[in-house]
Design a protein around this motif. Sequence first.
Motif, mmCIF file in Angstrom:
data_model
loop_
_atom_site.group_PDB
_atom_site.id
_atom_site.type_symbol
_atom_site.label_atom_id
_atom_site.label_comp_id
_atom_site.label_asym_id
_atom_site.label_seq_id
_atom_site.Cartn_x
_atom_site.Cartn_y
_atom_site.Cartn_z
ATOM 1 N N ILE B 171 71.726 -3.465 21.025
ATOM 2 C CA ILE B 171 72.177 -2.670 22.163
ATOM 3 C C ILE B 171 71.171 -2.661 23.320
ATOM 4 C CG2 ILE B 171 72.680 -0.295 22.868
ATOM 5 C CD1 ILE B 171 74.176 -0.057 20.168
ATOM 6 N N PRO B 172 69.870 -2.379 23.065
ATOM 7 C CA PRO B 172 68.956 -2.380 24.217
ATOM 8 C C PRO B 172 68.910 -3.711 24.979
ATOM 9 C CG PRO B 172 67.931 -1.300 22.356
ATOM 10 C CD PRO B 172 69.192 -1.910 21.842
ATOM 11 N N PRO B 173 68.741 -4.873 24.297
ATOM 12 C CA PRO B 173 68.724 -6.101 25.093
ATOM 13 C C PRO B 173 70.043 -6.361 25.827
ATOM 14 C CG PRO B 173 68.600 -6.605 22.744
ATOM 15 C CD PRO B 173 68.379 -5.156 22.889
ATOM 16 N N VAL B 174 71.166 -6.004 25.204
ATOM 17 C CA VAL B 174 72.443 -6.213 25.890
ATOM 18 C C VAL B 174 72.500 -5.360 27.158
ATOM 19 C CG1 VAL B 174 74.913 -5.689 25.712
ATOM 20 C CG2 VAL B 174 73.796 -6.985 23.923
ATOM 21 N N ILE B 175 72.007 -4.116 27.052
ATOM 22 C CA ILE B 175 72.031 -3.236 28.222
ATOM 23 C C ILE B 175 71.120 -3.786 29.324
ATOM 24 C CG2 ILE B 175 71.249 -0.994 29.054
ATOM 25 C CD1 ILE B 175 72.310 0.238 26.527
ATOM 26 N N PHE B 176 69.889 -4.180 28.949
ATOM 27 C CA PHE B 176 68.941 -4.605 29.981
ATOM 28 C C PHE B 176 69.373 -5.935 30.618
ATOM 29 C CE2 PHE B 176 65.754 -2.130 27.268
ATOM 30 C CZ PHE B 176 65.974 -0.982 27.998
ATOM 31 N N GLY B 177 69.845 -6.875 29.793
ATOM 32 C CA GLY B 177 70.277 -8.156 30.347
ATOM 33 C C GLY B 177 71.492 -7.999 31.242
ATOM 34 N N GLY B 178 72.486 -7.244 30.747
ATOM 35 C CA GLY B 178 73.664 -6.990 31.567
ATOM 36 C C GLY B 178 73.299 -6.228 32.829
ATOM 37 N N GLY B 179 72.337 -5.303 32.696
ATOM 38 C CA GLY B 179 71.908 -4.522 33.860
ATOM 39 C C GLY B 179 71.239 -5.389 34.916
ATOM 40 N N ALA B 180 70.430 -6.357 34.459
ATOM 41 C CA ALA B 180 69.768 -7.249 35.419
ATOM 42 C C ALA B 180 70.810 -7.990 36.254
ATOM 43 C CB ALA B 180 68.867 -8.237 34.674
ATOM 44 N N LEU B 181 71.830 -8.527 35.584
ATOM 45 C CA LEU B 181 72.860 -9.287 36.298
ATOM 46 C C LEU B 181 73.687 -8.376 37.193
ATOM 47 C CD1 LEU B 181 73.779 -11.580 33.331
ATOM 48 C CD2 LEU B 181 72.979 -12.352 35.554
ATOM 49 N N ALA B 182 74.001 -7.163 36.692
ATOM 50 C CA ALA B 182 74.808 -6.249 37.504
ATOM 51 C C ALA B 182 74.042 -5.812 38.749
ATOM 52 C CB ALA B 182 75.211 -5.036 36.665
ATOM 53 N N ARG B 183 72.737 -5.562 38.593
ATOM 54 C CA ARG B 183 71.948 -5.152 39.767
ATOM 55 C C ARG B 183 71.866 -6.266 40.779
ATOM 56 N NH1 ARG B 183 67.404 -0.742 38.133
ATOM 57 N NH2 ARG B 183 68.999 0.671 37.380
ATOM 58 N N ALA B 184 71.620 -7.500 40.293
ATOM 59 C CA ALA B 184 71.533 -8.628 41.212
ATOM 60 C C ALA B 184 72.864 -8.815 41.943
ATOM 61 C CB ALA B 184 71.153 -9.894 40.451
ATOM 62 N N ALA B 185 73.977 -8.611 41.237
ATOM 63 C CA ALA B 185 75.285 -8.762 41.868
ATOM 64 C C ALA B 185 75.488 -7.697 42.950
ATOM 65 C CB ALA B 185 76.391 -8.660 40.815
ATOM 66 N N ASP B 186 74.870 -6.524 42.774
ATOM 67 C CA ASP B 186 74.970 -5.461 43.780
ATOM 68 C C ASP B 186 73.970 -5.635 44.906
ATOM 69 O OD1 ASP B 186 76.923 -4.313 42.356
ATOM 70 O OD2 ASP B 186 75.728 -2.682 41.499
ATOM 71 N N GLY B 187 73.146 -6.689 44.844
ATOM 72 C CA GLY B 187 72.149 -6.906 45.881
ATOM 73 C C GLY B 187 70.862 -6.144 45.644
#
Lengths: 239, 221
Positions: B171-187
């Motif tokens: 769960i933690p790596p999935v959250i952090f990895g997904g979060g990195a991509l989601a943040r980058a997508a939001d600029g």
Amino acid sequence: MFGLANPDRFMRVTRPLVPLAWGAAAILLAVGVWLSFSAPEDYQQGSTVRIMFIHVPAATLGLGAYLALGVSSFFALVFRHALADAAARAAALPGAMFTSLALITGALWGQPMWGTWWVWDARLTSVLVLFLFYLGYMALRASIDDEQKAARAAAVLGLVGLVNLPIVKFSVDWWNTLHQPASLIRSGGTSVDPAFLPALLTMMAAYGALFLAVWVTAIRTEVTRRRVLTLRQRRAAMA
Amino acid sequence: MSAAALLFRRELALSWGGGGGPLVAVGFLATLTTLIPLAAGADPTRLAPLAAAVAWVALALASLLSLERLFERDHEDGALDLLALGPLPLEAVCALKALAHWVGTGLPLALAAPVAALALGLAPSLAPLALVAGLLGGLGFSFIGALGAALALGARRGGLLIAAVVLPLFIPPVIFGGGALARAADGQSPLQALALLAAYALFAAAVSPLAAAAAVRNAQS
């Protein structure tokens, strides 16, 4: 604490404790339920606020039972106490039951209050993950035939889970600030009104006593089961 | 050549030999990606927001696939007993096995995940970030997975059990990895999320060999 590691002494000390704990749980539960129903209705939530008295202690005990499981696993692993292993094993099922009770009552409470059974809120998600930890632990324990091997493998997993739960909690909180928190839930939290405190605290104590009663009874059953097993093996060897 | 280097080469050769295990994992990731538009509809406006998340979850699931053989095979034919008697401590053996799993299986999967995300409509500028996240996450997945594989030694239904034990720890790596991509997508800057992902991967690499070695010893006794 270490004195209790001797199964004989443990059985002697806990024998009077068992009826005491069950009795305390029954009385506290009765008083708690009565207080829950006599508590005033919430000005916003109406009567549904009473779900809190079932829900909040269940969530607390779900977490507390995992703490008991993890600490017992540590003692089972480091000091190889058979009793610590029985304690870890006995904490899993009641812990999972409390956690699922918290999830179910949470859904029942969420429907009238937030208009939905489930939201991906940090707290709800953390409790769901805790439930998954319990499932993984019990699945591992159940699928290894050799009892001693199952016990040690489960102890390793219980300890790993204990280390990981705070990390999971942190990551889920971090995740929740990333996604917009659900607008249905007011952040900042509502501090509990003093009018609800007696019922809540009584129910908390009742759940605690109930867990203690179930836990100690299960450990005693396990010790007895092992003794019976040993006696049978001895008789078979003599025959 | 040192014992460690030999073991690492052996593990890599075993993962690629006999049917090309990593290719099966990549094929699984591709098939999983194919199922998403079939289930959610081909409309790009619906697929694109999901692209990074789906590729990331597919990566996590695909890295589970080859774990069952990581210790089981050596346990069955006695190689694990020899490794335990050898010059390397069992902790190092577990770490090298996990490392080889990362290089052998995690690397191809990390290369395939951005392709899968692009096919679902990820912005091409995010593909390098998806690769980096896949590499870092893969390190964590391999080491946690090795722990799960060691715990499941000698259990019935090993493969299913590994998934039940390991997925909550993913769960933690999935959250952090997904979060990195989601943040980058939001600029926004994905650096914080990437740093947390790297921290978890390194934490797993430091701690899980100890626990895995304890589990292997237990299964051997």
